[in-house]
Design a protein around this motif. Structure first.
Motif, PDB file in Angstrom:
ATOM      1  N   ALA A 103      49.604  32.609  28.779  1.00  0.00           N
ATOM      2  CA  ALA A 103      48.662  31.748  29.490  1.00  0.00           C
ATOM      3  C   ALA A 103      47.314  31.832  28.793  1.00  0.00           C
ATOM      4  O   ALA A 103      46.946  32.886  28.250  1.00  0.00           O
ATOM      5  CB  ALA A 103      48.521  32.156  30.954  1.00  0.00           C
ATOM      6  N   ARG A 104      46.588  30.747  28.836  1.00  0.00           N
ATOM      7  CA  ARG A 104      45.238  30.712  28.264  1.00  0.00           C
ATOM      8  C   ARG A 104      44.252  31.161  29.335  1.00  0.00           C
ATOM      9  O   ARG A 104      43.442  30.368  29.850  1.00  0.00           O
ATOM     10  CB  ARG A 104      44.921  29.310  27.741  1.00  0.00           C
ATOM     11  N   ALA A 105      44.373  32.427  29.685  1.00  0.00           N
ATOM     12  CA  ALA A 105      43.519  32.991  30.727  1.00  0.00           C
ATOM     13  C   ALA A 105      43.482  34.498  30.558  1.00  0.00           C
ATOM     14  O   ALA A 105      44.328  35.095  29.874  1.00  0.00           O
ATOM     15  CB  ALA A 105      44.042  32.621  32.114  1.00  0.00           C
ATOM     16  N   ASN A 106      42.516  35.135  31.201  1.00  0.00           N
ATOM     17  CA  ASN A 106      42.383  36.574  31.134  1.00  0.00           C
ATOM     18  C   ASN A 106      43.505  37.252  31.922  1.00  0.00           C
ATOM     19  O   ASN A 106      43.877  36.796  33.011  1.00  0.00           O
ATOM     20  CB  ASN A 106      41.017  36.984  31.696  1.00  0.00           C
ATOM     21  N   TRP A 107      44.016  38.351  31.414  1.00  0.00           N
ATOM     22  CA  TRP A 107      45.156  39.033  32.021  1.00  0.00           C
ATOM     23  C   TRP A 107      44.884  39.483  33.448  1.00  0.00           C
ATOM     24  O   TRP A 107      45.780  39.514  34.293  1.00  0.00           O
ATOM     25  CB  TRP A 107      45.562  40.235  31.169  1.00  0.00           C
ATOM     26  N   ASP A 123      51.284  29.060  39.079  1.00  0.00           N
ATOM     27  CA  ASP A 123      50.406  30.211  38.864  1.00  0.00           C
ATOM     28  C   ASP A 123      49.727  30.146  37.498  1.00  0.00           C
ATOM     29  O   ASP A 123      48.532  30.457  37.376  1.00  0.00           O
ATOM     30  CB  ASP A 123      51.201  31.513  38.984  1.00  0.00           C
ATOM     31  N   ILE A 124      50.483  29.754  36.470  1.00  0.00           N
ATOM     32  CA  ILE A 124      49.891  29.646  35.134  1.00  0.00           C
ATOM     33  C   ILE A 124      48.787  28.596  35.131  1.00  0.00           C
ATOM     34  O   ILE A 124      47.685  28.812  34.607  1.00  0.00           O
ATOM     35  CB  ILE A 124      50.968  29.294  34.091  1.00  0.00           C
ATOM     36  N   GLU A 125      49.065  27.447  35.724  1.00  0.00           N
ATOM     37  CA  GLU A 125      48.073  26.375  35.734  1.00  0.00           C
ATOM     38  C   GLU A 125      46.813  26.794  36.477  1.00  0.00           C
ATOM     39  O   GLU A 125      45.689  26.511  36.036  1.00  0.00           O
ATOM     40  CB  GLU A 125      48.670  25.123  36.379  1.00  0.00           C
ATOM     41  N   ILE A 126      46.980  27.526  37.590  1.00  0.00           N
ATOM     42  CA  ILE A 126      45.791  27.862  38.379  1.00  0.00           C
ATOM     43  C   ILE A 126      44.959  28.958  37.714  1.00  0.00           C
ATOM     44  O   ILE A 126      43.723  28.917  37.766  1.00  0.00           O
ATOM     45  CB  ILE A 126      46.171  28.234  39.833  1.00  0.00           C
ATOM     46  N   VAL A 127      45.589  29.947  37.066  1.00  0.00           N
ATOM     47  CA  VAL A 127      44.766  30.965  36.407  1.00  0.00           C
ATOM     48  C   VAL A 127      44.078  30.384  35.178  1.00  0.00           C
ATOM     49  O   VAL A 127      42.953  30.785  34.844  1.00  0.00           O
ATOM     50  CB  VAL A 127      45.578  32.237  36.036  1.00  0.00           C
ATOM     51  N   GLU A 128      44.712  29.422  34.516  1.00  0.00           N
ATOM     52  CA  GLU A 128      44.030  28.748  33.413  1.00  0.00           C
ATOM     53  C   GLU A 128      42.868  27.915  33.938  1.00  0.00           C
ATOM     54  O   GLU A 128      41.808  27.830  33.290  1.00  0.00           O
ATOM     55  CB  GLU A 128      45.021  27.882  32.637  1.00  0.00           C
ATOM     56  N   SER A 129      43.044  27.329  35.119  1.00  0.00           N
ATOM     57  CA  SER A 129      41.941  26.597  35.741  1.00  0.00           C
ATOM     58  C   SER A 129      40.789  27.539  36.081  1.00  0.00           C
ATOM     59  O   SER A 129      39.611  27.212  35.859  1.00  0.00           O
ATOM     60  CB  SER A 129      42.453  25.897  37.007  1.00  0.00           C
ATOM     61  N   CYS A 130      41.123  28.725  36.614  1.00  0.00           N
ATOM     62  CA  CYS A 130      40.081  29.717  36.907  1.00  0.00           C
ATOM     63  C   CYS A 130      39.356  30.134  35.631  1.00  0.00           C
ATOM     64  O   CYS A 130      38.119  30.281  35.629  1.00  0.00           O
ATOM     65  CB  CYS A 130      40.694  30.943  37.584  1.00  0.00           C
ATOM     66  N   GLN A 131      40.100  30.339  34.556  1.00  0.00           N
ATOM     67  CA  GLN A 131      39.485  30.756  33.298  1.00  0.00           C
ATOM     68  C   GLN A 131      38.483  29.711  32.822  1.00  0.00           C
ATOM     69  O   GLN A 131      37.361  30.045  32.423  1.00  0.00           O
ATOM     70  CB  GLN A 131      40.563  30.980  32.233  1.00  0.00           C
ATOM     71  N   ARG A 132      38.889  28.441  32.875  1.00  0.00           N
ATOM     72  CA  ARG A 132      37.966  27.387  32.438  1.00  0.00           C
ATOM     73  C   ARG A 132      36.742  27.328  33.350  1.00  0.00           C
ATOM     74  O   ARG A 132      35.611  27.161  32.888  1.00  0.00           O
ATOM     75  CB  ARG A 132      38.688  26.036  32.409  1.00  0.00           C
ATOM     76  N   GLY A 133      36.989  27.470  34.668  1.00  0.00           N
ATOM     77  CA  GLY A 133      35.871  27.428  35.597  1.00  0.00           C
ATOM     78  C   GLY A 133      34.890  28.562  35.402  1.00  0.00           C
ATOM     79  O   GLY A 133      33.675  28.396  35.576  1.00  0.00           O
ATOM     80  N   CYS A 134      35.408  29.741  35.034  1.00  0.00           N
ATOM     81  CA  CYS A 134      34.534  30.906  34.850  1.00  0.00           C
ATOM     82  C   CYS A 134      33.627  30.762  33.635  1.00  0.00           C
ATOM     83  O   CYS A 134      32.626  31.487  33.507  1.00  0.00           O
ATOM     84  CB  CYS A 134      35.372  32.174  34.727  1.00  0.00           C
ATOM     85  N   LEU A 135      33.986  29.857  32.722  1.00  0.00           N
ATOM     86  CA  LEU A 135      33.135  29.647  31.552  1.00  0.00           C
ATOM     87  C   LEU A 135      31.825  28.948  31.912  1.00  0.00           C
ATOM     88  O   LEU A 135      30.874  28.973  31.131  1.00  0.00           O
ATOM     89  CB  LEU A 135      33.898  28.836  30.490  1.00  0.00           C
TER      90      LEU A 135
END
Length: 448
Positions: free
Chosen positions: A200-204, A369-381
């Motif tokens: 996933a393109r998100a933090n572990w 779950d993958i889509e939502i954590v990637e969404s969180c990662q983008r939002g945190c930027l």
């Protein structure tokens, strides 16, 4: 108020304020490259880390090769029957001595210069040995062996030669849940052949949070809720169950019987033809363990977080999920299914089907779950909002499964280790008024 690891500007990463019932995490913990590098040395180089299950190396010469804590390792059962964990690196020039993910071999041969090692780690073959001086000894060049141990079949390794805790001490209260898993078969448990490897393109840490977050279930997984209802099964309720802090960053959510469990809890989604056998299995467990423990083993759903990066989801099926960082904004995920060795073949197929239907990388839940954590990662930027809030349930003596106690337990240990404090384990106190149905000894209240 307690504050955690400091940002360069002097602000804390973790803000834990029990007095104000507030728990916040600076979002730079998910996006900062320097913090990601520090995690590897302060957490993954120090903790006990999950390697695999003993059933993956069932006989002499069996091995698996995988990355653990950013290091390539080989878990091998030697010809003497002993399981060892070695650095997957030739002691000559560093090449991988094992490039296959699994297999069976009497020896490992380095493809670079043909140095050969036994499955017990000794250097047994060196081409043209007269090229070395009289002081050269093969005994000095065996594979580097890492300190490893197992609990109820789960094998862990630590790369810290000064790690003061035994594995059992490190697992703390998580051993109770590993017992509940391994007790599901007198013949022992085994990893079902085949693994799901994805990323996933998100933090572990976002996926660790997600894996113990029951609050999102009905909101994010609407398709699966509808699917269960269409088959006559009852999805997990919005309320109920409880969260537990197990010490040293480990935590669990435990839900009352609701969802399907092919071990010994029949629901219509399994089909009427399976009902007699599943109910007979339930009766055998009640005879073996007594009604209360048997129900907890066979019918209760649970999600176990073992710090730092292991999740065991024991619900629709048993999923072992290892979540590895690959920088601040990427992770690698390895998932396998665990099942009783003595399971009937058609029940095994049913288990595999439900595992893949919900938790597989193309199932109902995992893509959500993958889509939502990637969404969180983008939002945190977007740095405008500095903190994420994980305060839900801090106002309760015994937090429910829809509260965020497990995530807070994870972050408290993360913060201690990132500051250089190993964290002393104390069993959290169970406050008076714990709801009926929670097993005796359940630590419901959070450590303050």
């Amino acid at each position: 108020m307690t504050t955690g690891l400091q940002r360069p500007a002097g602000d804390p990463i973790v803000v834990d304020d029990p007095g104000r019932l507030t728990f916040r995490v600076d979002r730079r913990a998910y996006t900062d490259d320097d913090l990601a590098a520090q995690e590897m040395t302060r957490i993954f180089d120090r903790c006990w880390l999950y390697v695999g299950h003993e059933s993956e190396v069932p006989g002499p010469g069996c091995y698996v090769a995988r990355d653990v804590g950013g290091r390539p390792v080989v878990m091998a059962r030697g010809s003497d029957g002993v399981i060892r964990v070695f650095a997957n690196s030739c002691t000559h020039r560093g090449a991988l001595i094992c490039s296959q993910p699994a297999g069976q071999a009497r020896s490992f041969r380095c493809p670079y210069h043909d140095w050969t090692f036994s499955n017990q780690g000794e250097l047994v073959g060196v081409p043209i040995p007269d090229g070395y001086g009289p002081g050269f000894r093969k005994a000095d060049f065996g594979l580097a062996r890492h300190r490893s141990d197992s609990y109820r079949g789960f094998v862990f390794v630590t790369f810290d030669p000064q790690q003061p805790r035994t594995l059992t001490e490190y697992l703390a209260g998580a051993t109770e849940y590993l017992d509940l898993i391994d007790d599901q078969s007198e013949a022992g448990m085994e990893v079902i052949r085949g693994a799901q490897l994805h990323g996933a393109r998100a933090n572990w840490k976002l996926m660790m949070e997600n894996s113990v977050d029951i609050y999102h279930f009905r909101a994010l997984h609407k398709r699966y809720v509808g699917y269960m209802e269409s088959l006559g099964s009852v999805p997990p309720r919005r309320r109920g169950g409880f969260g537990r802090a197990l010490g040293l960053g480990h935590a669990a959510n435990e839900l009352p019987p609701a969802a399907a469990r092919p071990l010994a809890h029949w629901t219509p989604m399994f089909g009427a033809e399976f009902r007699p056998r599943i109910e007979a299995t339930a009766a055998r467990f009640a005879e073996r363990f007594g009604a209360e423990r048997a129900e907890r083993i066979t019918r209760t759903n649970r999600a176990l977080l073992i710090f730092p990066n292991l999740m065991i989801i024991d619900a629709i099926a048993i999923t072992i999920r290892k979540i590895d960082p690959a920088g601040a904004g990427r992770m690698a995920i390895t998932s396998v299914a665990l099942a009783p060795k003595d399971e009937d073949p058609d029940i095994r197929e049913l288990r595999k089907s439900h595992y893949l239907t919900f938790l597989g990388p193309a199932g109902f839940a995992t893509p959500d779950d993958i889509e939502i954590v990637e969404s969180c990662q983008r939002g945190c930027l977007n740095r405008t909002v500095r903190y994420s809030d994980l305060s839900r349930g801090m106002n309760k003596e015994v937090p429910e499964t829809t509260d965020e106690l497990p995530a807070r337990e994870f972050w408290r240990q993360w913060d201690r280790l990132m500051q250089g404090d190993g964290g002393r384990f104390e069993v959290p106190h169970r406050a008076a008024g714990t709801p009926a149905g929670i097993p005796a000894g359940t630590p419901g209240a959070e450590a303050r």
